[in-house]
Design an enzyme around this catalytic site. Structure first.
Site, short mmCIF file in Angstrom:
data_model
loop_
_atom_site.label_atom_id
_atom_site.label_comp_id
_atom_site.label_asym_id
_atom_site.label_seq_id
_atom_site.Cartn_x
_atom_site.Cartn_y
_atom_site.Cartn_z
N MET A 1 0.82 -1.22 0.00
CA MET A 1 0.00 0.00 0.00
C MET A 1 0.85 1.27 0.00
O MET A 1 0.77 2.10 0.91
CB MET A 1 -0.95 -0.01 1.20
CG MET A 1 -1.82 -1.26 1.29
SD MET A 1 -2.81 -1.52 -0.18
CE MET A 1 -4.10 -0.34 0.13
N HIS B 1 -4.75 -5.33 -8.51
CA HIS B 1 -5.64 -4.26 -8.06
C HIS B 1 -7.06 -4.83 -8.01
O HIS B 1 -7.49 -5.50 -8.96
CB HIS B 1 -5.58 -3.08 -9.04
CG HIS B 1 -6.43 -1.94 -8.60
ND1 HIS B 1 -6.08 -1.10 -7.57
CD2 HIS B 1 -7.65 -1.51 -9.02
CE1 HIS B 1 -7.03 -0.20 -7.39
NE2 HIS B 1 -7.99 -0.42 -8.26
N GLU C 1 -8.65 -13.19 -6.85
CA GLU C 1 -7.27 -12.69 -6.81
C GLU C 1 -6.30 -13.84 -6.57
O GLU C 1 -5.23 -13.92 -7.17
CB GLU C 1 -7.10 -11.64 -5.71
CG GLU C 1 -7.85 -10.35 -5.96
CD GLU C 1 -7.60 -9.31 -4.87
OE1 GLU C 1 -6.45 -9.15 -4.43
OE2 GLU C 1 -8.58 -8.65 -4.45
C1 GRF Z 1 -6.01 -7.18 -2.05
O1 GRF Z 1 -7.37 -7.02 -2.27
C2 GRF Z 1 -5.22 -6.46 -3.09
O2 GRF Z 1 -5.79 -6.52 -4.36
C3 GRF Z 1 -5.28 -5.05 -2.58
O3 GRF Z 1 -5.13 -5.16 -1.19
C4 GRF Z 1 -5.57 -6.45 -0.78
C5 GRF Z 1 -4.39 -7.11 -0.12
O4 GRF Z 1 -4.72 -8.32 0.45
N1 GRF Z 1 -4.33 -4.19 -3.23
P1 GRF Z 1 -3.59 -9.33 0.94
O5 GRF Z 1 -2.62 -8.54 1.80
O6 GRF Z 1 -2.94 -9.91 -0.26
O7 GRF Z 1 -4.32 -10.34 1.75
#
Ligand code: GRF
Length: 212
Positions: free
Chosen positions: A90, A109, A174
Site C-alpha cells: 500500500m 488491483h 485474486e
Molecule cells: C487485495 O485485495 C489487493 O488486491 C489489494 O489489497 C488487498 C491485499 O490483500 N491491493 P492481501 O494482503 O494480499 O491479503
C-alpha cells in the site's frame, strides 16, 4: 531459476497464494524474499514459517518518499530479482522505483481496471451500480493503477452486497489469477506489444466467475 521478491503491507493472502502455488506446482522459481513496509504485517510470519527471508523496511523512518524508495530498491536488489510482485503493497511508488523495475514489476488491483483505480474499490463499484466487478493483474507503470493488463477476473455484484461481501468474492479470484500470472511470467509466456500483454501459447486473459 527465476528470483521473485514479493512486497506486502498487511495480511499477505495474495503472497500466500503465490507461495503455495509455487510449492504445489514446483515452479522453476524461488521466492527469494518477502518485504513489508510495515513491521507488523501479518504476512511476514507466514513467510518466515515457510523459510522465506522476511524483512521489513518501515517507511515512517524515512523523511521522504524518494529516500524510502531508494532504500527499498537497495534491499530488494540484494536478492537479485527477475520479478518484483506487489501484493497488497500500500505505497505509491516513485518514478525512479517504477523505472528501475520496468517490465518486471507486477501489481494486483481489486477492480476491473481501468475502472475504479485508487482505494475503496468495492465501495466505488457499489456506488456506481455496476453488475460486475473483479480484479486485475497488471504491469506497473508510472500512472497509478494503470499499465499493461496481464489477467483479469470478473465476479457478479449481487443485491445485498456490501463492500465486505464483494471484497471476499473478489479476493477469492485474486488468489487464482495472481499465481497464474506470475507463473506465465516465469515461464516466459508474456510479451508486451504497445500497451497490450500477449500470452503465448494463448490462454484466456479474462476469467469469468459466476460464484456469488
Ligand atoms: C487485495 O485485495 C489487493 O488486491 C489489494 O489489497 C488487498 C491485499 O490483500 N491491493 P492481501 O494482503 O494480499 O491479503
Amino acid at each position: 531459476m527465476t528470483s521473485i521478491v514479493i512486497l506486502i503491507s498487511g495480511r499477505g493472502s495474495n503472497m500466500e497464494a503465490i507461495v503455495r502455488a509455487a510449492q504445489k506446482e514446483a515452479w522453476p522459481a524461488k521466492i527469494s524474499a518477502v518485504i513489508s513496509n510495515r513491521p507488523d504485517a501479518g504476512g511476514l510470519d507466514f513467510a518466515r514459517s515457510h523459510n522465506i527471508p522476511a524483512e521489513s523496511l518501515d517507511h515512517r523512518q524515512f523523511e521522504s518518499r524518494q529516500a524510502f524508495d531508494a532504500a527499498l530498491i537497495k534491499l530488494i536488489d540484494t536478492y537479485q530479482p527477475d520479478l518484483v510482485v506487489l501484493a497488497g503493497f500500500m505505497r505509491i511508488l516513485t518514478a525512479d522505483f517504477v523505472q528501475h523495475y520496468e517490465g518486471r514489476l507486477l501489481n494486483i488491483h481489486p477492480s476491473l481496471l481501468p475502472l475504479f483505480p485508487g482505494l475503496a474499490t468495492h465501495e466505488q463499484a457499489l456506488e456506481a451500480g455496476v453488475q460486475e466487478h473483479g480484479a486485475t493483474v497488471h504491469f506497473v507503470t508510472e500512472a497509478l493503477d494503470h499499465g499493461p493488463i496481464v489477467l483479469q477476473a470478473s465476479v457478479p455484484v449481487v443485491s445485498g452486497d456490501t463492500p465486505d461481501t464483494l471484497a471476499q468474492r473478489v479476493l477469492k479470484q485474486e488468489h487464482i489469477i495472481y499465481p497464474r500470472a506470475v507463473r506465465w511470467f516465469i515461464d516466459n509466456r508474456i510479451s508486451i506489444d504497445q500497451n497490450r500483454v500477449l500470452v503465448s501459447p494463448p490462454e484466456s486473459q479474462l476469467l469469468v466467475s459466476q460464484d456469488k
